[in-house]
Design an enzyme around this catalytic site. Sequence first.
Site, PDB file in Angstrom:
ATOM      1  N   GLY A  36      -0.120  -8.959   7.075  1.00 40.65           N
ATOM      2  CA  GLY A  36      -0.246  -9.312   5.652  1.00 40.65           C
ATOM      3  C   GLY A  36       0.315 -10.679   5.342  1.00 40.65           C
ATOM      4  N   GLY A  40       1.402 -13.574  -0.555  1.00 41.29           N
ATOM      5  CA  GLY A  40       2.573 -12.924  -1.131  1.00 41.29           C
ATOM      6  C   GLY A  40       3.804 -12.854  -0.239  1.00 41.29           C
ATOM      7  CB  SER A 164       7.537  -0.458  -2.584  1.00 44.94           C
ATOM      8  OG  SER A 164       7.508  -0.636  -3.968  1.00 44.94           O
ATOM      9  CE1 TYR A 190       2.346  -0.300  -3.128  1.00 45.82           C
ATOM     10  CE2 TYR A 190       4.249   0.495  -4.349  1.00 45.82           C
ATOM     11  CZ  TYR A 190       3.646  -0.470  -3.563  1.00 45.82           C
ATOM     12  OH  TYR A 190       4.368  -1.592  -3.198  1.00 45.82           O
TER      13      TYR A 190
HETATM   14  N1  LIG Z   1       4.793  -7.889  -4.962  1.00 47.93           N
HETATM   15  C1  LIG Z   1       5.771  -7.042  -5.220  1.00 47.93           C
HETATM   16  O1  LIG Z   1       6.478  -7.143  -6.234  1.00 47.93           O
HETATM   17  C2  LIG Z   1       6.055  -5.941  -4.259  1.00 47.93           C
HETATM   18  C3  LIG Z   1       7.029  -4.980  -4.617  1.00 47.93           C
HETATM   19  C4  LIG Z   1       7.313  -3.960  -3.740  1.00 47.93           C
HETATM   20  C5  LIG Z   1       6.670  -3.895  -2.529  1.00 47.93           C
HETATM   21  N2  LIG Z   1       5.705  -4.801  -2.194  1.00 47.93           N
HETATM   22  C6  LIG Z   1       5.071  -4.664  -0.883  1.00 47.93           C
HETATM   23  O2  LIG Z   1       4.923  -5.921  -0.280  1.00 47.93           O
HETATM   24  C7  LIG Z   1       3.859  -5.862   0.674  1.00 47.93           C
HETATM   25  C8  LIG Z   1       3.007  -7.087   0.516  1.00 47.93           C
HETATM   26  O3  LIG Z   1       2.409  -7.082  -0.763  1.00 47.93           O
HETATM   27  P1  LIG Z   1       2.308  -8.401  -1.644  1.00 47.93           P
HETATM   28  O4  LIG Z   1       2.992  -8.142  -2.911  1.00 47.93           O
HETATM   29  O5  LIG Z   1       2.675  -9.565  -0.838  1.00 47.93           O
HETATM   30  O6  LIG Z   1       0.735  -8.381  -1.992  1.00 47.93           O
HETATM   31  P2  LIG Z   1      -0.412  -9.413  -1.620  1.00 47.93           P
HETATM   32  O7  LIG Z   1      -0.090 -10.777  -2.105  1.00 47.93           O
HETATM   33  O8  LIG Z   1      -1.655  -8.774  -2.137  1.00 47.93           O
HETATM   34  O9  LIG Z   1      -0.420  -9.418  -0.033  1.00 47.93           O
HETATM   35  C9  LIG Z   1      -0.869  -8.299   0.664  1.00 47.93           C
HETATM   36  C10 LIG Z   1      -1.192  -8.688   2.079  1.00 47.93           C
HETATM   37  O10 LIG Z   1      -1.699  -7.524   2.732  1.00 47.93           O
HETATM   38  C11 LIG Z   1      -2.981  -7.816   3.238  1.00 47.93           C
HETATM   39  N3  LIG Z   1      -3.857  -6.653   3.224  1.00 47.93           N
HETATM   40  C12 LIG Z   1      -4.249  -5.906   2.177  1.00 47.93           C
HETATM   41  N4  LIG Z   1      -5.124  -4.973   2.567  1.00 47.93           N
HETATM   42  C13 LIG Z   1      -5.277  -5.127   3.909  1.00 47.93           C
HETATM   43  C14 LIG Z   1      -6.052  -4.489   4.889  1.00 47.93           C
HETATM   44  N5  LIG Z   1      -6.925  -3.502   4.577  1.00 47.93           N
HETATM   45  N6  LIG Z   1      -5.952  -4.914   6.160  1.00 47.93           N
HETATM   46  C15 LIG Z   1      -5.116  -5.918   6.512  1.00 47.93           C
HETATM   47  N7  LIG Z   1      -4.380  -6.581   5.615  1.00 47.93           N
HETATM   48  C16 LIG Z   1      -4.466  -6.191   4.339  1.00 47.93           C
HETATM   49  C17 LIG Z   1      -3.539  -8.911   2.348  1.00 47.93           C
HETATM   50  O11 LIG Z   1      -4.602  -9.585   3.003  1.00 47.93           O
HETATM   51  P3  LIG Z   1      -5.629 -10.520   2.197  1.00 47.93           P
HETATM   52  O12 LIG Z   1      -4.904 -11.821   1.953  1.00 47.93           O
HETATM   53  O13 LIG Z   1      -6.771 -10.664   3.116  1.00 47.93           O
HETATM   54  O14 LIG Z   1      -5.948  -9.825   0.918  1.00 47.93           O
HETATM   55  C18 LIG Z   1      -2.298  -9.748   2.151  1.00 47.93           C
HETATM   56  O15 LIG Z   1      -2.077 -10.583   3.260  1.00 47.93           O
HETATM   57  C19 LIG Z   1       3.126  -4.562   0.400  1.00 47.93           C
HETATM   58  O16 LIG Z   1       3.467  -3.633   1.412  1.00 47.93           O
HETATM   59  C20 LIG Z   1       3.651  -4.109  -0.941  1.00 47.93           C
HETATM   60  O17 LIG Z   1       3.630  -2.716  -1.086  1.00 47.93           O
HETATM   61  C21 LIG Z   1       5.393  -5.831  -3.039  1.00 47.93           C
END
Ligand SMILES: NC(=O)c1ccc[n+]([C@@H]2O[C@H](COP(=O)([O-])OP(=O)(O)OC[C@H]3O[C@@H](n4cnc5c(N)ncnc54)[C@H](OP(=O)(O)O)[C@@H]3O)[C@@H](O)[C@H]2O)c1
Length: 309
Positions: A36, A40, A164, A190
């Site tokens: 990922g 983000g 999370s 989730y």
């Molecule tokens: N943002 C927050 O406040 C927050 C809070 C708690 C936990 N999290 C956790 O942080 C982690 C990253 O999320 P983020 O906030 O950074 O979101 P994000 O910006 O949407 O990044 C998600 C990443 O996961 C990849 N991804 C999604 N679906 C996928 C799939 N089917 N196969 C392979 N890769 C995939 C995306 O690839 P693409 O670029 O190709 O879409 C992207 O690189 C997640 O596990 C999320 O639950 C985030």
Amino acid sequence: MAKFRLPDELLFIENRRAIQKTTTASMAGKVCVVSGSTSGVGLSAIKRLARGNAHIVMVCRNPVKAENVRREIMGQYNVPVDIVIADFSDLGAVRRAADSLSRDYPRIDVLINSAGLHSTSRTTTNDGFETVFCVNHLAPFLLTYLLLQRLRECAPARIIQVNSEGHRFGGLDLGDLNWERRRYAGLRGYGASKIAQLLTTWEFADRLKGSGVSINAMHPGDVRTNIGNNNGPLYRWFLHNVTWHTLKDPVISGEALYYLAAAPEMAEVSGRFFHLTIDEKPAAPALDREKGRKVWDLSMQLTGLTPDP
Ligand SMILES: NC(=O)c1ccc[n+]([C@@H]2O[C@H](COP(=O)([O-])OP(=O)(O)OC[C@H]3O[C@@H](n4cnc5c(N)ncnc54)[C@H](OP(=O)(O)O)[C@@H]3O)[C@@H](O)[C@H]2O)c1
């Protein structure tokens, strides 16, 4: 007067405001596999790791996006950045990614599982799994399991699960992992995926005791990323016009992941949950070890792994 203390279940509110730990330890030459990492939290993590001179291996689904990030990071930090393609909604692709990582990297020092999503509607993968459960839990479970031998050979090594505070939403029903019998609710779907990941993190930690490989889970802060952008226009409007103002720069997530991956004082710490860098007690359902053993067995079965001896 005695200081008011929040109940354990609410300490994340305090931890959100706490001063976080940092480290200046170098990661020079360390091979860090990060899923990922095109966006983000994962992207922020590889930027920080690159600044610490690590060798980055991005595990991503989108080759064009990944190549753009690779160029940017190599241009800025002059460290090796490689790409392995895998869509986490396809466990076959995860297996192939694990095979190529095991074949091409005699050293893996750090594995960070960050790929994830939040969906307001239920969709299923080609294998019939509810997509969020597959991407957020089954895929990183399988990838981690298949890389265990390499990580053990390279000990000391560290695994970090980007989990999370959303695990507190609950939703994990072992009799209905695919949400066929219940009405799907995005936050609970989730939450279910994140509880399953936490429960198996403790199982991994037990199995890795004494191996020099640690595994911890963390909440990466409430940060401005692309998460949720796959949902409908109303959700996106609310996210960008209301929630957005309360969110922080994902640079804090990268800094926290760097601390967990690099800090010398974290070398022996395993089987813990961190709010960014602060050790925190997860919600009760994520501490149910009996259920955890069942989730482990189910995850083994669903990902096609051979059960533990
Ligand atoms: N943002 C927050 O406040 C927050 C809070 C708690 C936990 N999290 C956790 O942080 C982690 C990253 O999320 P983020 O906030 O950074 O979101 P994000 O910006 O949407 O990044 C998600 C990443 O996961 C990849 N991804 C999604 N679906 C996928 C799939 N089917 N196969 C392979 N890769 C995939 C995306 O690839 P693409 O670029 O190709 O879409 C992207 O690189 C997640 O596990 C999320 O639950 C985030």
